[in-house]
Design a protein around this motif. Structure first.
Motif, PDB file in Angstrom:
ATOM      1  N   VAL A 124       0.867  -1.179   0.000  1.00 18.62           N
ATOM      2  CA  VAL A 124       0.000   0.000   0.000  1.00 18.62           C
ATOM      3  C   VAL A 124       0.904   1.228   0.000  1.00 18.62           C
ATOM      4  N   VAL A 125       0.730   2.090  -1.012  1.00 21.53           N
ATOM      5  CA  VAL A 125       1.590   3.262  -1.157  1.00 21.53           C
ATOM      6  C   VAL A 125       0.834   4.579  -1.061  1.00 21.53           C
ATOM      7  N   GLY A 126      -0.486   4.529  -0.939  1.00 14.68           N
ATOM      8  CA  GLY A 126      -1.234   5.773  -0.847  1.00 14.68           C
ATOM      9  C   GLY A 126      -2.715   5.545  -0.633  1.00 14.68           C
ATOM     10  N   THR A 127      -3.432   6.643  -0.488  1.00 14.00           N
ATOM     11  CA  THR A 127      -4.879   6.589  -0.312  1.00 14.00           C
ATOM     12  C   THR A 127      -5.550   7.443  -1.377  1.00 14.00           C
ATOM     13  N   VAL A 128      -6.830   7.189  -1.602  1.00 14.61           N
ATOM     14  CA  VAL A 128      -7.630   7.979  -2.522  1.00 14.61           C
ATOM     15  C   VAL A 128      -8.738   8.626  -1.707  1.00 14.61           C
ATOM     16  N   VAL A 129      -8.903   9.930  -1.864  1.00 13.89           N
ATOM     17  CA  VAL A 129      -9.945  10.660  -1.146  1.00 13.89           C
ATOM     18  C   VAL A 129     -10.994  11.108  -2.165  1.00 13.89           C
ATOM     19  N   THR A 130     -12.256  10.805  -1.874  1.00 15.84           N
ATOM     20  CA  THR A 130     -13.344  11.208  -2.765  1.00 15.84           C
ATOM     21  C   THR A 130     -14.387  11.985  -1.975  1.00 15.84           C
ATOM     22  N   THR A 131     -15.045  12.910  -2.649  1.00 14.37           N
ATOM     23  CA  THR A 131     -16.140  13.623  -1.998  1.00 14.37           C
ATOM     24  C   THR A 131     -17.462  12.915  -2.257  1.00 14.37           C
ATOM     25  N   ILE A 132     -17.565  12.299  -3.410  1.00 12.51           N
ATOM     26  CA  ILE A 132     -18.766  11.526  -3.764  1.00 12.51           C
ATOM     27  C   ILE A 132     -18.288  10.199  -4.324  1.00 12.51           C
ATOM     28  N   SER A 133     -18.860   9.097  -3.853  1.00 11.38           N
ATOM     29  CA  SER A 133     -18.460   7.787  -4.374  1.00 11.38           C
ATOM     30  C   SER A 133     -19.664   6.852  -4.438  1.00 11.38           C
ATOM     31  N   HIS A 134     -19.466   5.745  -5.098  1.00 10.54           N
ATOM     32  CA  HIS A 134     -20.512   4.742  -5.263  1.00 10.54           C
ATOM     33  C   HIS A 134     -20.938   4.207  -3.895  1.00 10.54           C
ATOM     34  N   SER A 135     -22.186   3.847  -3.765  1.00 11.54           N
ATOM     35  CA  SER A 135     -22.699   3.368  -2.475  1.00 11.54           C
ATOM     36  C   SER A 135     -22.010   2.082  -2.009  1.00 11.54           C
ATOM     37  N   TYR A 188     -18.981   1.592  -1.907  1.00 20.82           N
ATOM     38  CA  TYR A 188     -17.732   1.970  -1.249  1.00 20.82           C
ATOM     39  C   TYR A 188     -17.931   2.486   0.161  1.00 20.82           C
ATOM     40  N   LYS A 189     -19.161   2.612   0.612  1.00 22.46           N
ATOM     41  CA  LYS A 189     -19.409   3.118   1.961  1.00 22.46           C
ATOM     42  C   LYS A 189     -18.721   2.218   2.988  1.00 22.46           C
ATOM     43  N   HIS A 190     -18.104   2.835   3.969  1.00 21.64           N
ATOM     44  CA  HIS A 190     -17.414   2.140   5.058  1.00 21.64           C
ATOM     45  C   HIS A 190     -16.158   1.394   4.601  1.00 21.64           C
ATOM     46  N   HIS A 191     -15.660   1.699   3.413  1.00 24.45           N
ATOM     47  CA  HIS A 191     -14.417   1.121   2.903  1.00 24.45           C
ATOM     48  C   HIS A 191     -13.541   2.248   2.385  1.00 24.45           C
ATOM     49  N   ARG A 192     -12.231   2.141   2.641  1.00 22.03           N
ATOM     50  CA  ARG A 192     -11.301   3.119   2.085  1.00 22.03           C
ATOM     51  C   ARG A 192     -10.786   2.625   0.746  1.00 22.03           C
ATOM     52  N   LEU A 193     -10.359   3.565  -0.082  1.00 16.50           N
ATOM     53  CA  LEU A 193      -9.715   3.239  -1.347  1.00 16.50           C
ATOM     54  C   LEU A 193      -8.217   3.453  -1.164  1.00 16.50           C
ATOM     55  N   LEU A 194      -7.436   2.419  -1.450  1.00 16.29           N
ATOM     56  CA  LEU A 194      -5.992   2.489  -1.259  1.00 16.29           C
ATOM     57  C   LEU A 194      -5.267   2.244  -2.581  1.00 16.29           C
ATOM     58  N   VAL A 195      -4.144   2.906  -2.750  1.00 15.83           N
ATOM     59  CA  VAL A 195      -3.300   2.704  -3.922  1.00 15.83           C
ATOM     60  C   VAL A 195      -2.319   1.585  -3.597  1.00 15.83           C
ATOM     61  N   VAL A 196      -2.286   0.563  -4.449  1.00 14.81           N
ATOM     62  CA  VAL A 196      -1.444  -0.611  -4.225  1.00 14.81           C
ATOM     63  C   VAL A 196      -0.413  -0.716  -5.349  1.00 14.81           C
ATOM     64  N   GLN A 197       0.822  -0.945  -4.949  1.00 16.85           N
ATOM     65  CA  GLN A 197       1.908  -1.167  -5.900  1.00 16.85           C
ATOM     66  C   GLN A 197       2.208  -2.663  -5.907  1.00 16.85           C
ATOM     67  N   PRO A 198       2.013  -3.341  -7.040  1.00 16.88           N
ATOM     68  CA  PRO A 198       2.276  -4.783  -7.092  1.00 16.88           C
ATOM     69  C   PRO A 198       3.737  -5.086  -6.792  1.00 16.88           C
ATOM     70  N   LEU A 199       3.976  -6.182  -6.072  1.00 11.60           N
ATOM     71  CA  LEU A 199       5.332  -6.653  -5.812  1.00 11.60           C
ATOM     72  C   LEU A 199       5.602  -7.824  -6.744  1.00 11.60           C
ATOM     73  N   SER A 200       6.820  -7.899  -7.262  1.00 11.52           N
ATOM     74  CA  SER A 200       7.151  -8.929  -8.229  1.00 11.52           C
ATOM     75  C   SER A 200       8.585  -9.390  -8.022  1.00 11.52           C
ATOM     76  N   LEU A 201       8.839 -10.643  -8.333  1.00 12.69           N
ATOM     77  CA  LEU A 201      10.211 -11.149  -8.285  1.00 12.69           C
ATOM     78  C   LEU A 201      11.050 -10.560  -9.410  1.00 12.69           C
ATOM     79  N   HIS A 202      10.394 -10.187 -10.489  1.00 14.42           N
ATOM     80  CA  HIS A 202      11.075  -9.639 -11.658  1.00 14.42           C
ATOM     81  C   HIS A 202      10.420  -8.301 -12.017  1.00 14.42           C
ATOM     82  N   PRO A 203      10.709  -7.230 -11.261  1.00 12.80           N
ATOM     83  CA  PRO A 203      10.042  -5.951 -11.488  1.00 12.80           C
ATOM     84  C   PRO A 203      10.240  -5.392 -12.889  1.00 12.80           C
TER      85      PRO A 203
END
Length: 93
Positions: A6-17, A19-34
């Motif tokens: 997890v490398v970050g968060t997403v902040v929204t003022t209006i979102s789909h229902s 998504y209520k009670h859930h945060r949106l997070l930015v994920v960076q995939p990990l790989s053996l061969h980047p």
């Protein structure tokens, strides 16, 4: 399934229902061969109370993600389903 950091968060003022009670997070995939991995960072719905810096297990398939959320109409593709404590890779494989 994807293991990522997890490398970050997403902040929204209006979102789909779904998504209520859930945060949106930015994920960076990990790989053996980047160098061979061209799939960039993506947004995942947090179902595990993960935070920045956590290594997470992400279900990156819409049907499965909707089942995890218990909402067959949710517009979601990626959902965090676990926080990874450690990863061991056998060097002989």
């Amino acid at each position: 399934m994807i293991i990522g950091k997890v490398v970050g968060t997403v902040v929204t003022t209006i979102s789909h229902s779904a998504y209520k009670h859930h945060r949106l997070l930015v994920v960076q995939p990990l790989s053996l061969h980047p160098a061979a991995d061209d799939s960039g960072d993506f947004v995942a719905l947090d179902n595990m109370h993960a935070g920045i810096g956590d290594t997470v297990l992400v279900l990156n398939e819409g049907g499965g993600a909707r089942q995890v959320l218990g909402n067959k109409d949710a517009c979601v593709i990626s959902v965090i389903i676990g926080i990874v404590d450690s990863v061991h890779i056998d060097p002989s494989s």
